[in-house]
Design a protein around this motif. Structure first.
Motif, PDB file in Angstrom:
ATOM      1  N   GLN A   1      32.651  43.151  43.470  1.00  0.00           N
ATOM      2  CA  GLN A   1      33.949  43.430  42.836  1.00  0.00           C
ATOM      3  C   GLN A   1      34.935  42.303  43.100  1.00  0.00           C
ATOM      4  OE1 GLN A   1      35.077  47.235  44.432  1.00  0.00           O
ATOM      5  NE2 GLN A   1      33.578  48.382  43.212  1.00  0.00           N
ATOM      6  N   GLU A   2      34.922  41.776  44.323  1.00  0.00           N
ATOM      7  CA  GLU A   2      35.819  40.658  44.646  1.00  0.00           C
ATOM      8  C   GLU A   2      35.509  39.442  43.784  1.00  0.00           C
ATOM      9  OE1 GLU A   2      36.975  41.397  49.352  1.00  0.00           O
ATOM     10  OE2 GLU A   2      35.377  39.984  48.820  1.00  0.00           O
ATOM     11  N   ILE A   3      34.209  39.182  43.568  1.00  0.00           N
ATOM     12  CA  ILE A   3      33.825  38.025  42.745  1.00  0.00           C
ATOM     13  C   ILE A   3      34.258  38.248  41.302  1.00  0.00           C
ATOM     14  CG2 ILE A   3      31.827  36.803  41.781  1.00  0.00           C
ATOM     15  CD1 ILE A   3      30.439  37.212  44.471  1.00  0.00           C
ATOM     16  N   CYS A   4      34.018  39.454  40.772  1.00  0.00           N
ATOM     17  CA  CYS A   4      34.353  39.738  39.378  1.00  0.00           C
ATOM     18  C   CYS A   4      35.867  39.707  39.128  1.00  0.00           C
ATOM     19  CB  CYS A   4      33.788  41.092  38.972  1.00  0.00           C
ATOM     20  SG  CYS A   4      31.978  41.149  38.933  1.00  0.00           S
ATOM     21  N   ASN A   5      36.650  40.089  40.139  1.00  0.00           N
ATOM     22  CA  ASN A   5      38.111  40.160  39.971  1.00  0.00           C
ATOM     23  C   ASN A   5      38.834  38.924  40.493  1.00  0.00           C
ATOM     24  OD1 ASN A   5      37.766  42.787  38.952  1.00  0.00           O
ATOM     25  ND2 ASN A   5      37.900  43.689  41.002  1.00  0.00           N
ATOM     26  N   SER A   6      38.061  37.916  40.898  1.00  0.00           N
ATOM     27  CA  SER A   6      38.707  36.765  41.542  1.00  0.00           C
ATOM     28  C   SER A   6      39.389  35.825  40.570  1.00  0.00           C
ATOM     29  CB  SER A   6      37.666  35.977  42.352  1.00  0.00           C
ATOM     30  OG  SER A   6      36.661  35.455  41.493  1.00  0.00           O
TER      31      SER A   6
END
Length: 884
Positions: A372-377
């Motif tokens: 999720q962190e990668i997708c929302n970064s």
């Protein structure tokens, strides 16, 4: 044993004659075996011939319809046209008139005719009865020598070969499968049938096959004890067809056709020299079922029963009729199918657990905080170029790998560790329980104490050995090859094998270079740059599979040539050395690229400003989703691709060979249907079980050594094996000639190989979880920083050292601003090494406990063995009392 010449048939040029000893220069007096136990009925017909069954194929008998055909030898010769025959006769007359010596071809033909004549004569001397049929085709004249072993020969060799004979019916506890009688015991029992019966669930896998062979207490056959054995009053059925073929094969292997001191012995060498074209026992009849319901299932021949209840596709979910398979094909083939079925059954729980682990990853994918962190970064994590910026590789954002990060979680989650531990215990338990099953089968099939007698030299060894020497055990002069020369040749073969392994590694480097060169232009494409590594990885896996299959075929041919050159004396030595060579190479061939991705790829890349170079190109990194995803892709392509190719070959190659054989026989049948011996000659020769075992052992490596990266591997193996059992069953029943019913008490050297793979799997999965997956780094972060993994993505990234890139960027590693490893790196390394040690000791410790707790021989079997020993001693004592 002299019989008058039979009637000659006009259909298709078929003629038939029964051969007497006198025809081949032998007399009845030369046969030392007497007819002590041969009785006759009221019409004077020997009882041993017996009545035929309702659906018995008349083609499996001599022309008198009584004597069973136990073996067939085939000789082919070119059919000359009338002009060719006249030319040959004219040349022969001219040679005689001019007093010229025969040419090399005439000399060789005369020698072969003499060998054939002497060999047939010696078979008659050994007590066999022979009937000859000749069929003329368009281009060939095919001669069939049909062999029959009378009772006296069977009884003599049964004692010599230590056959087991029935003393008493085993009426122990009923089998666990409903519908079976008390006499059908132990090996038919299995855990799934017991469990379903206890749960009172109908067992759809139950397979009630008619005419199941009974289970007897047995002892070694002795002619002096003939009246103590069950069934001795009916000598027509006392020896099974498999027993009869073993006896005839023993005579064929030990009969000479030339000079014994030159080791001119045995049918194998005659086939090798192309003096005869084939030697095979007959199938019991056609495998096709009678039309309508004119014949009951109990009256079907054994081949039809196997076809109806085992080999056809409709039986894919049924238990295998192992006793029927063993009775028809012998213990060696029976144990292979028992092992394959046992292995397939054990794959079921492994497949269920693997599927549940995969579904767990699928269900919890949305809770994966790092993804999720990668997708929302967005643009928060600007990554360094994946190749040199000079050739156009751009900077990129980590958010571009959103999908790969989510997919990576499917193969790298909390279930990975559990499944790796589960499969390690599964492999150990599978091998332990197979030993128990194997012991039960060996006793049930009377091969528990079977050991090969002093083996005779291989025909090829006998033909090429440069000298003769006395065998220290038998005292007979045998072909001999100097041991020091053999060792040198073996070492040379090992060197060539190592060279081929190096060739595999060179091709692997070539595949790596291909992957790098393909990835560079794809990463420059605005549309494909996010998927460039995945495309390069999948296409390279396909290229690698093609190279693997080609190299495998080349090496197996080379291994056969090397094994022949090394001059191994016995067939067992030859097969063991061939198995060793082929397995080592095929293991390296199939697994080298997988080992590279699992343990080496991305580990020695370097860092910005100090990258590791190979042939002027940067060493490749793991794909954006991690090396575990690439490993799963590689396993999927190689494992499933290999299974599809092998299954296609098993379907296509026998049919192609059958077409070639039938084309060669064109015109030899005329307008009539082929006789049983002709129909069987059109089938494909049996190449043995080597390829079958090798295919399954390589598969066992796929589902154990790297199963942590691909939890669906057991499921794919299970689906393949369901198909494999039917393909192999159909092949043996319908497409290949019946093989000699060889005895065997286990799967031989293959068990040692499986044990090696199981131990390797424990170590491989430990290192895979520790160094390839991110499981331990996530656990460490949860313990030290945040249980919910918030901030984990930033934790795994380092900043490029100052001055090494034109813009600030990040890369995956634990390094400081100067490129040195941080304290966290060494802490994590210590945790990984500790995990590997603990994992291995824990699994190996539990494995040793399982080995200790599970006896190799079940307690119930020990009781049966003691009971059988008691009955054998009792029978011997009664014989001695009668003599006194």
């Amino acid at each position: 044993m002299s019989f008058s010449k039979g009637n000659e048939g006009a259909n298709g040029g078929l003629s038939s004659a029964a051969i007497s000893m006198d025809n081949y220069g032998a007399t009845d007096e030369t046969n030392t075996l007497t007819s002590d136990y041969l009785d006759e009925d009221e019409e004077g017909v020997p009882i041993e011939f017996g009545p035929r069954l309702v659906n018995d194929d008349p083609g499996t008998y001599f022309n008198d319809g009584r004597r069973k055909i136990d073996f067939v030898i085939v000789y082919e010769e070119e059919k000359l046209s009338e002009k060719q025959q006249q030319k040959k006769e004219r040349e022969e007359r001219e040679r005689v008139e001019k007093n010229l010596p025969p040419g090399p071809e005439e000399d060789e033909d005369a020698q072969h005719r003499e060998w054939r004549k002497k060999y047939i004569s010696n078979l008659l001397r050994a007590g066999l009865e022979i009937e000859e049929d000749v069929a003329e085709g368009d281009t060939k004249i095919i001669t069939y020598y049909k062999l029959h072993a009378p009772w006296t020969v069977l009884a003599f060799y049964a004692e010599e070969l230590n056959f087991r004979a029935p003393l008493q019916l085993n009426t122990g506890p009923a089998a666990d499968i409903p519908g079976e009688e008390d006499a059908h015991t132990n090996p038919s029992s299995n855990w799934s049938a017991r469990m379903l019966r206890k749960l009172r669930i109908p067992n759809i896998m139950s397979n009630t096959v008619p005419n199941k062979p009974l289970d007897f207490f047995t002892c070694s056959f002795k002619r002096s004890k003939i009246k103590k054995f069950l069934g001795s009053d009916n000598k027509a059925t006392f020896f099974t067809n498999s027993d009869r073929t073993r006896v005839v094969n023993e005579i064929l292997q030990s009969s000479t056709y030339g000079k014994r001191r030159r080791a001119e012995i045995g049918i194998d060498r005659l086939l090798e020299e192309d003096i005869f074209q084939a030697a095979y026992p007959l199938h019991d009849g056609t495998e096709e079922l009678p039309k309508g319901n004119l014949v009951s299932d109990e009256d079907l021949n054994k081949r039809q029963i196997l076809n109806k209840y085992w080999a056809r596709w409709g039986c894919w979910y049924k238990y295998q009729p192992l006793d029927h398979i063993r009775e028809y094909f012998g213990e060696k083939i029976g144990i292979y199918f028992a092992w394959l079925g046992f292995y397939t059954g054990w794959l079921l729980p492994a497949s269920v657990v693997g599927l549940l682990v995969f579904l767990y990853g699928l269900a919890t994918m949305g809770t994966n905080v790092p993804a999720q962190e990668i997708c929302n970064s967005g643009g928060e994590f600007k990554m360094c170029p994946q190749c040199d910026p000079d050739i156009g590789c751009p900077y990129w954002n980590l958010s571009d790998t959103c999908m790969q990060s989510e997919i990576a979680y499917l193969f790298d989650n909390a279930g990975t560790l559990f499944f790796a531990v589960f499969m390690s215990f599964w492999a150990v338990s599978f091998l332990e329980y197979w030993k128990r099953k194997q012991a039960s089968l060996a006793h049930h099939w009377d091969v528990m104490d079977f050991e090969e007698d002093e083996e005779r030299p291989r025909p090829q060894f006998a033909a090429k050995a440069p000298m003769m020497e006395k065998n220290p055990i038998t005292g007979i002069m045998e072909p001999y090859f100097p041991e020091d020369i053999r060792k040198k040749r073996w070492l040379t073969g090992v060197g060539i094998m190592c060279g081929m392994v190096v060739l595999v590694l060179i091709f692997m480097v070539g595949v790596i270079m291909y992957r790098i060169l393909i990835d560079i232009p794809l990463s420059q494409n605005a549309i494909l740059k996010s998927e460039s590594q995945s495309i390069a990885s999948m296409s390279s896996a396909v290229v690698n599979l093609i190279l693997i299959m080609v190299l495998g075929q080349v090496y197996q041919t080379l291994a056969g040539i090397l094994n022949d050159w090394e001059m191994h004396r016995t067939q067992t030595e030859y097969e063991d050395n061939l198995t060793f060579k082929v397995f080592i190479f095929q293991f390296m061939n199939f697994f080298s690229s997988i080992f590279y991705i699992a343990f080496f790829k991305g580990k020695f890349v370097g860092y910005p400003g100090n990258y590791t170079m190979i042939f002027g190109l940067r060493n490749e990194e793991c794909s954006n989703g991690g090396c575990l995803v690439e490993l799963a892709q590689q396993l999927l392509v190689i494992m499933v691709g290999k299974q599809i190719i092998n299954n296609c070959q098993e379907v296509a190659i026998p049919k192609l060979k059958q077409f070639i054989l039938r084309w060669k026989m064109r015109g030899s049948l005329g307008n009539r249907e082929s006789k049983r011996w002709e129909a069987d000659y059109q089938l494909v020769p049996n190449d043995g079980l080597f390829e079958e075992y090798l295919e399954m052992v390589i598969q066992f490596g796929f589902i154990t050594v790297f199963v942590a990266a691909f939890p669906l591997a057991p499921l794919f193996a299970l689906l393949n094996n369901w198909i494999e059992i039917r393909l192999d069953g159909s092949k043996y029943v319908s497409e290949v000639r019946r093989s000699v019913a060889d005895r065997a008490q286990d799967i031989g050297i293959w068990y040692d190989i499986l044990e090696f793979i199981a131990n390797l799997a424990v170590m491989s999965n430990a290192f895979l979880i520790a160094f390839t997956s991110e499981f331990l780094s996530r656990v460490m972060y949860q313990y030290k920083y945040d249980f919910h993994l918030h901030g984990y993505t930033n934790f795994t990234l380092s900043y490029a050292p100052n001055g090494t890139t034109s813009e600030p960027c990040r890369y995956k590693d634990f390094r400081d601003d100067e490129g040195n490893h941080t304290k966290v790196y060494y802490q994590l390394l210590a945790i990984k090494l500790a995990f590997v040690i603990l994992f291995e000791h824990f699994v190996f410790g539990i494995g040793r406990f399982i080995d200790f707790a599970v006896p190799d021989v079940p307690e119930s079997l020990e009781v049966k063995i003691k009971r059988e020993s008691y009955l054998a001693k009792q029978a011997l004592q009664e014989i001695q009392a009668d003599k006194l």
